[in-house]
Design an enzyme around this catalytic site. Structure first.
Site, PDB file in Angstrom:
ATOM      1  N   SER A  84       0.784  -1.195  -0.243  1.00 20.62           N
ATOM      2  CA  SER A  84      -0.011  -0.198  -0.146  1.00 20.62           C
ATOM      3  C   SER A  84       0.908   1.414   0.081  1.00 20.62           C
ATOM      4  CB  SER A  84      -1.038   0.129   1.254  1.00 20.62           C
ATOM      5  OG  SER A  84      -2.174   0.728   1.135  1.00 20.62           O
ATOM      6  N   HIS A 111      -7.234  -6.170   0.785  1.00 21.38           N
ATOM      7  CA  HIS A 111      -6.146  -5.523   0.645  1.00 21.38           C
ATOM      8  C   HIS A 111      -5.120  -5.920   1.457  1.00 21.38           C
ATOM      9  CE1 HIS A 111      -4.029  -1.560  -0.255  1.00 21.38           C
ATOM     10  NE2 HIS A 111      -4.096  -1.203   1.020  1.00 21.38           N
ATOM     11  N   GLU A 125      -2.118  14.256  12.758  1.00 20.91           N
ATOM     12  CA  GLU A 125      -1.969  15.661  12.125  1.00 20.91           C
ATOM     13  C   GLU A 125      -1.710  15.571  10.770  1.00 20.91           C
ATOM     14  OE1 GLU A 125      -0.854  20.252  13.239  1.00 20.91           O
ATOM     15  OE2 GLU A 125      -0.733  18.474  14.847  1.00 20.91           O
TER      16      GLU A 125
END
Length: 304
Positions: free
Chosen positions: A130, A285, A226
């Site tokens: 990924s 996945h 963040e």
């Protein structure tokens, strides 16, 4: 036979101290990219299993929200089965690696380039899942001499924004609220309950909860949410490239996954002209977690 496991861990910003298990070669704090622009790399946390130095090492790069521990059982087995050195790495803003406001693939590629070079593990067999697969692809395109062969796990050099659930995962994780001074089991239960309002798949929640850590009596996410949220569109895309990687390449896909679509094949062939594609049946996945034996067999077959 495994002789040593070397690991390098650094403090996470805001997450308190972390111990050094075994001192190995630290990464230079900054380096210049081939374009001449300065890009600051970070000191990545890694684990290295020893093996025969004469053959290229296997290097595993995890996906978004993952860590080097995702591959623990697989890397131990592959080290024994192949006799090769095996390296697992925590990407910046993940696991035990430092936090940084830069979450670009160029930065992540530079981090790995510096680590591989200073550990003397080039050229290597680069295996990325990924997000880690995109980092691996970019590194191979930028520095083909560092990559003996490449395996991209259930990802291609094309963006996946349209069907990705990762933005909703980030929002759910940021909304989790756990009181101070609760037990670890209670904290995990509370976080799981709160995540379940958005994420119905228990396996996905359990995967995300591996990032819940206790620091000074409080439970926090060790991933830098963040920075991830700020760069999510960039993480779900792939940097445009013109050069190709001439080495052997395997795209190892989950049979139940939609991450690599037939419409992506032309771009795969353009950038990776030696690409092979192999599908692992009954895998989603997270191919390595769903079908670990088939995953390892595919890697061994590609190395043969």
């Amino acid at each position: 036979m495994l002789r040593w496991a070397h690991s390098w861990r650094l403090p996470l910003r805001g997450l308190g101290p972390s111990s050094l298990s075994f001192s190995s070669v630290p990464v230079a704090p900054s380096s210049s990219g081939r374009s001449g622009t300065e890009r600051r790399s970070v000191l990545l946390s890694y684990k290295l299993l020893d093996g025969e130095a004469a053959r290229p090492a296997l290097v595993f790069l995890h996906g978004l929200f993952g860590s080097k521990t995702n591959f623990n059982s697989i890397t131990k087995a592959l080290a024994q089965q192949t006799g090769r050195r095996v390296l697992t790495v925590d990407a910046r803003n993940h696991g035990e690696s430092p936090h940084s406001p830069d979450m670009s693939y160029e930065a992540m590629s530079q981090d790995v380039q510096d680590l591989l070079t200073q550990l003397g593990l080039v050229p290597c067999v680069l295996i990325g899942h990924s997000m880690g697969g995109r980092t691996a692809m970019l590194l191979a395109l930028q520095r083909p001499e560092l990559v003996e062969r490449l395996i991209a796990v259930d990802i291609g050099p094309v963006g996946t924004t349209s069907h990705s659930d990762f933005p909703s995962y980030m929002a759910a994780m940021r909304a989790v609220d756990i009181p101070d001074e609760v037990s670890r089991s209670s904290a995990r239960k509370l976080a799981d309950q709160q995540l379940s309002t958005v994420i119905q798949d228990m396996a996905v929640r359990q995967f995300l909860l591996t990032n819940l850590v206790e620091v000074d009596g409080r439970f926090v996410w060790r991933v830098n949410l963040e920075a991830l949220a700020q760069h999510v569109d960039e993480i779900l895309a792939f940097p445009p490239r013109q050069e190709s990687y001439p080495g052997p390449t395997l795209f190892l896909l989950g049979g139940n996954s939609q991450y690599v679509h037939p419409s992506h094949h032309a771009e795969i062939r353009r950038l990776f002209p030696q690409a092979q594609m192999q599908t692992v049946p009954n895998a989603g996945h997270w191919v390595h977690a769903d079908r670990p034996q088939d995953f390892m067999a595919a890697i061994r077959g590609f190395l043969a």
